[in-house]
Design a protein around this motif. Structure first.
Motif, PDB file in Angstrom:
ATOM      1  N   THR A  70       9.570   8.094   6.389  1.00  0.00           N
ATOM      2  CA  THR A  70       8.540   8.106   5.351  1.00  0.00           C
ATOM      3  C   THR A  70       7.667   6.856   5.409  1.00  0.00           C
ATOM      4  O   THR A  70       8.102   5.795   5.882  1.00  0.00           O
ATOM      5  N   ILE A  71       6.455   7.021   4.902  1.00  0.00           N
ATOM      6  CA  ILE A  71       5.512   5.903   4.759  1.00  0.00           C
ATOM      7  C   ILE A  71       4.870   6.020   3.383  1.00  0.00           C
ATOM      8  O   ILE A  71       4.310   7.071   3.049  1.00  0.00           O
ATOM      9  N   LEU A  72       4.960   4.948   2.595  1.00  0.00           N
ATOM     10  CA  LEU A  72       4.283   4.900   1.308  1.00  0.00           C
ATOM     11  C   LEU A  72       2.817   4.595   1.582  1.00  0.00           C
ATOM     12  O   LEU A  72       2.470   3.485   2.004  1.00  0.00           O
ATOM     13  N   PHE A  73       1.957   5.584   1.365  1.00  0.00           N
ATOM     14  CA  PHE A  73       0.546   5.457   1.716  1.00  0.00           C
ATOM     15  C   PHE A  73      -0.209   4.621   0.702  1.00  0.00           C
ATOM     16  O   PHE A  73      -0.198   4.904  -0.492  1.00  0.00           O
ATOM     17  N   ARG A  74      -0.893   3.593   1.199  1.00  0.00           N
ATOM     18  CA  ARG A  74      -1.776   2.782   0.360  1.00  0.00           C
ATOM     19  C   ARG A  74      -3.222   2.905   0.831  1.00  0.00           C
ATOM     20  O   ARG A  74      -4.133   2.975   0.024  1.00  0.00           O
ATOM     21  N   ASN A  75      -3.420   2.917   2.131  1.00  0.00           N
ATOM     22  CA  ASN A  75      -4.743   3.152   2.706  1.00  0.00           C
ATOM     23  C   ASN A  75      -4.546   3.561   4.161  1.00  0.00           C
ATOM     24  O   ASN A  75      -3.447   3.440   4.718  1.00  0.00           O
ATOM     25  N   GLN A  76      -5.613   4.034   4.796  1.00  0.00           N
ATOM     26  CA  GLN A  76      -5.457   4.557   6.149  1.00  0.00           C
ATOM     27  C   GLN A  76      -5.077   3.467   7.151  1.00  0.00           C
ATOM     28  O   GLN A  76      -4.232   3.692   8.026  1.00  0.00           O
ATOM     29  N   LYS A  77      -5.672   2.311   7.035  1.00  0.00           N
ATOM     30  CA  LYS A  77      -5.358   1.220   7.968  1.00  0.00           C
ATOM     31  C   LYS A  77      -3.872   0.873   7.925  1.00  0.00           C
ATOM     32  O   LYS A  77      -3.214   0.760   8.964  1.00  0.00           O
ATOM     33  N   GLN A  78      -3.340   0.704   6.713  1.00  0.00           N
ATOM     34  CA  GLN A  78      -1.922   0.379   6.550  1.00  0.00           C
ATOM     35  C   GLN A  78      -1.038   1.499   7.085  1.00  0.00           C
ATOM     36  O   GLN A  78      -0.028   1.257   7.765  1.00  0.00           O
TER      37      GLN A  78
ATOM     38  N   THR B 146      11.390   9.441  -1.403  1.00  0.00           N
ATOM     39  CA  THR B 146      12.845   9.389  -1.542  1.00  0.00           C
ATOM     40  C   THR B 146      13.439  10.783  -1.370  1.00  0.00           C
ATOM     41  O   THR B 146      14.497  10.955  -0.744  1.00  0.00           O
ATOM     42  N   GLY B 147      12.748  11.795  -1.908  1.00  0.00           N
ATOM     43  CA  GLY B 147      13.200  13.176  -1.749  1.00  0.00           C
ATOM     44  C   GLY B 147      13.229  13.598  -0.296  1.00  0.00           C
ATOM     45  O   GLY B 147      14.153  14.289   0.150  1.00  0.00           O
ATOM     46  N   ALA B 148      12.225  13.177   0.466  1.00  0.00           N
ATOM     47  CA  ALA B 148      12.170  13.516   1.896  1.00  0.00           C
ATOM     48  C   ALA B 148      13.226  12.759   2.692  1.00  0.00           C
ATOM     49  O   ALA B 148      13.836  13.307   3.624  1.00  0.00           O
TER      50      ALA B 148
ATOM     51  N   THR C  36       3.433   8.400  -3.504  1.00  0.00           N
ATOM     52  CA  THR C  36       4.389   8.288  -4.611  1.00  0.00           C
ATOM     53  C   THR C  36       5.802   8.136  -4.061  1.00  0.00           C
ATOM     54  O   THR C  36       6.291   9.008  -3.334  1.00  0.00           O
ATOM     55  N   GLN C  37       6.472   7.050  -4.431  1.00  0.00           N
ATOM     56  CA  GLN C  37       7.770   6.720  -3.843  1.00  0.00           C
ATOM     57  C   GLN C  37       8.827   7.795  -4.090  1.00  0.00           C
ATOM     58  O   GLN C  37       9.611   8.115  -3.206  1.00  0.00           O
ATOM     59  N   LYS C  38       8.860   8.384  -5.291  1.00  0.00           N
ATOM     60  CA  LYS C  38       9.917   9.364  -5.562  1.00  0.00           C
ATOM     61  C   LYS C  38       9.809  10.572  -4.644  1.00  0.00           C
ATOM     62  O   LYS C  38      10.820  11.192  -4.303  1.00  0.00           O
TER      63      LYS C  38
END
Length: 200
Positions: A181-189, A172-174, A167-169
Motif C-alpha cells: 500500500t501507499i498512502l497517497f498525498r500527491n502524484q510526485k510522492q 489497512t484493509g488491503a 485514507t489510511q483505514k
C-alpha cells in the motif's frame, strides 16, 4: 514483483471537490459547515456509497442529521456533477503504467448517482483494466469483502499488487490481504514510493 497497480479514485485520480460544489450555491461559514456535517462528513455518506438505499432514502438520512437544512441539502444534491474533477495526470499516468506492462485497476467508494452524473470526470476508467465502484457490490472500503471480490474477480496475487489510497483505514484493509500500500498525498510522492517497490 509488482504486477498490478490499484488506484482509489477520490483525491487520487480525481478530486472530491464537495466544498467548491457547495460554495457555488453560495454557502460559506457556519452554513457550509452544517451542510457538510449533515452530508459528506456524516456516516450516512458511506451508505450513499454502499448503494443499498434509494436516492430519496439517503437524502432523508442527511436531513435527519440537520432537519433545518432540508431545503439546502436538497438544493445542493439536486445535481452532484460538480463534486468530482479529474486530475490532469490521470490518463497519462494510467497509459504510462499500462505501456510498461502493469495491470491497472480501480477500487473506490462511489455512489451510483455520482458514477452517472460525474461520468465526464471519470473518463479515465475506459483506459483501465477494470475495477470496482462500491455501489456495484453493495460493500465499501475498508470492509474485507470488497478486497476479496477484487482479488477473486481479477485473479490477483495480493503480494504482486500495490494499492494507492488517500485514507489510511482503507490501506489497512488491503494490507490484511497482503497487498502493498501507499498512502497517497500527491502524484510526485506516490511515484517515488512506487519506485521503491520496483515500479518504474
Amino acid at each position: 514483483m509488482i504486477r498490478t497497480i490499484i488506484f482509489d479514485i477520490g483525491n487520487v485520480l480525481a478530486d472530491f471537490t464537495w466544498e467548491a460544489h457547495y460554495r457555488r450555491f453560495g454557502y460559506t461559514g457556519e452554513r457550509l459547515e452544517r451542510l457538510a456535517k449533515a452530508t459528506v462528513k456524516s456516516d450516512a455518506w458511506n451508505e450513499y456509497d454502499r448503494g443499498e438505499l434509494t436516492g430519496e432514502e439517503i437524502i432523508r438520512k442527511f436531513i435527519e442529521n440537520d432537519p433545518e437544512m432540508e431545503a439546502d441539502i436538497r438544493r445542493c444534491l439536486s445535481d452532484v456533477a460538480g463534486m468530482v474533477v479529474r486530475n490532469d495526470y490521470a490518463i497519462p499516468w494510467i497509459q504510462e503504467l499500462k505501456q510498461k506492462g502493469y495491470q491497472v485497476l480501480y477500487l473506490s467508494n462511489f455512489s451510483e448517482r455520482a458514477g452517472k452524473e460525474c461520468a465526464k470526470a471519470l473518463d479515465f476508467l475506459p483506459y483501465m483494466d477494470g475495477g470496482i465502484l462500491s455501489y456495484q457490490e453493495k460493500v465499501i472500503k475498508p470492509m474485507p469483502e470488497i478486497y476479496q471480490i477484487l482479488i477473486d474477480r481479477y485473479r490477483l496475487v495480493p503480494e504482486e499488487c500495490v494499492f494507492l489510497d488517500d485514507t489510511q483505514k482503507n490501506l489497512t484493509g488491503a494490507e490484511a490481504f497482503g497487498i502493498h500500500t501507499i498512502l497517497f498525498r500527491n502524484q510526485k510522492q506516490a511515484r517515488e514510493e512506487l519506485e521503491k517497490l520496483g515500479v518504474i
